[in-house]
Design an enzyme around this catalytic site. Structure first.
Site, short mmCIF file in Angstrom:
data_model
loop_
_atom_site.label_atom_id
_atom_site.label_comp_id
_atom_site.label_asym_id
_atom_site.label_seq_id
_atom_site.Cartn_x
_atom_site.Cartn_y
_atom_site.Cartn_z
N ASP A 1 -12.16 0.67 7.26
CA ASP A 1 -11.13 1.73 7.20
C ASP A 1 -11.66 3.09 7.66
O ASP A 1 -11.20 4.13 7.20
CB ASP A 1 -10.55 1.85 5.77
CG ASP A 1 -9.88 0.56 5.32
OD1 ASP A 1 -9.32 -0.15 6.16
OD2 ASP A 1 -9.92 0.27 4.11
N HIS B 1 -3.19 0.72 7.15
CA HIS B 1 -3.75 0.85 5.80
C HIS B 1 -2.79 1.65 4.93
O HIS B 1 -2.27 2.68 5.37
CB HIS B 1 -5.11 1.58 5.91
CG HIS B 1 -5.79 1.74 4.60
ND1 HIS B 1 -6.45 0.71 3.97
CD2 HIS B 1 -5.89 2.82 3.77
CE1 HIS B 1 -6.94 1.14 2.82
NE2 HIS B 1 -6.62 2.42 2.66
N GLU C 1 5.22 2.01 6.81
CA GLU C 1 4.33 1.17 7.62
C GLU C 1 5.12 0.48 8.73
O GLU C 1 4.68 0.41 9.88
CB GLU C 1 3.65 0.10 6.75
CG GLU C 1 2.67 0.66 5.75
CD GLU C 1 1.94 -0.45 4.99
OE1 GLU C 1 1.62 -1.49 5.58
OE2 GLU C 1 1.68 -0.27 3.78
N SER D 1 4.86 -8.83 6.61
CA SER D 1 6.01 -7.95 6.87
C SER D 1 5.70 -6.98 8.02
O SER D 1 6.61 -6.59 8.77
CB SER D 1 6.43 -7.20 5.60
OG SER D 1 5.49 -6.23 5.24
N ASN E 1 -5.56 -1.35 12.91
CA ASN E 1 -5.28 -1.80 11.54
C ASN E 1 -4.28 -0.83 10.91
O ASN E 1 -4.23 0.33 11.28
CB ASN E 1 -6.57 -1.80 10.71
CG ASN E 1 -6.34 -2.28 9.29
OD1 ASN E 1 -5.60 -3.24 9.06
ND2 ASN E 1 -6.96 -1.63 8.32
C1 GRF Z 1 0.09 -3.71 4.02
O1 GRF Z 1 0.31 -2.86 2.94
C2 GRF Z 1 -0.98 -3.17 4.93
O2 GRF Z 1 -1.01 -1.78 4.96
C3 GRF Z 1 -2.25 -3.69 4.30
O3 GRF Z 1 -1.92 -4.96 3.83
C4 GRF Z 1 -0.52 -5.04 3.57
C5 GRF Z 1 -0.01 -6.18 4.39
O4 GRF Z 1 1.35 -6.44 4.18
N1 GRF Z 1 -3.35 -3.68 5.23
P1 GRF Z 1 2.12 -7.46 5.12
O5 GRF Z 1 1.35 -8.76 5.08
O6 GRF Z 1 2.15 -6.87 6.49
O7 GRF Z 1 3.47 -7.58 4.52
#
Ligand code: GRF
Length: 224
Positions: free
Chosen positions: A156, A120, A185, A20, A118
């Site tokens: 991280d 997180h 995010e 996503s 990245n």
């Molecule tokens: C997200 O919550 C991201 O923060 C973490 O892994 C998840 C990935 O979700 N690192 P997606 O595959 O981008 O939907």
């Protein structure tokens, strides 16, 4: 210092799952808010939905199988060397980890210093690692959120670029909290990439300074 880039920033996305965040980057590029191009999406999982998303948008997708390397003393490094070959073949300038479930080694980090990001789902440095939404609930924190950071060798731990806060409700389950963090995010990751593409991120030690937009001089009243 502003960036004179005319060509779109060449992105390589590493993803292991749902994708996503990859989709949020694709959307930002397609709606014109991010001057970039995803030149390759690479996954360590053959059936990662992220690869389907790439395919749907005409983006080159590569499944890089880790299995043949298992058992070697340098399994992780060997995998990252293979990854690096692909990233270099597609002339990737910035690497985005988007739900990439492998630890990145110095092979990649040294080849792309401060050029791997990245996202997180917690406010680092609180709650690094996995299952962090549940950990935030278990710890009883009142505010969590998400962080985009540069990737260094400590998991991280790299310099923080941008963060968004998400209040925790007393009734929250991990799923409900994760969903609200995920919304942020999807807003935050394209924003961080955009700042990079515009040349506005400057790393000083472990801090990232974000260059403000140049302000126009305020006309002097004397001149009126
Ligand atoms: C997200 O919550 C991201 O923060 C973490 O892994 C998840 C990935 O979700 N690192 P997606 O595959 O981008 O939907």
């Amino acid at each position: 210092m502003s960036n004179d880039r005319t060509q779109p920033l060449r992105l390589g996305v590493l993803a292991s799952g749902r994708g996503s965040n990859l989709q949020a980057i694709i959307d930002a590029i397609e709606n014109g808010t991010l001057h970039a191009r995803i030149v390759v999406v690479i996954s360590n999982k053959r059936d990662a939905p992220a690869l389907d998303r790439a395919r749907k948008h005409g983006i080159t997708e590569v499944f890089l199988d880790p299995k043949p390397l298992v058992g070697r003393p340098d399994t992780r490094e060997a995998y990252d060397r293979a990854l690096l070959d692909v990233l270099q073949k597609y002339e990737v300038e910035l690497v985005l980890l988007a739900g990439y479930m492998k630890i990145v080694t110095s092979v990649l980090i040294q080849a792309y210093p401060q050029r791997i990001m990245n996202i997180h789902p917690a406010l680092l440095p609180a709650f690094p690692g996995l299952d962090v939404q549940q950990k935030a609930l278990d710890h009883g924190v009142k505010i969590s959120g998400c962080t985009v950071h540069f990737v260094t060798e400590g998991v991280d731990e790299g310099p923080i670029i941008v963060q968004a806060a998400v209040p925790i409700l007393e009734t929250d389950t991990a799923e409900e909290l994760s969903a609200r963090i995920l919304e942020q995010e999807h807003r935050l990751y394209p924003q961080a990439v955009r700042l990079y593409a515009e040349g506005k991120l400057h790393v000083e030690g472990r801090c990232v300074r974000i260059q403000k937009n140049e302000s126009r001089p305020i006309p002097s009243t004397d001149a009126v």
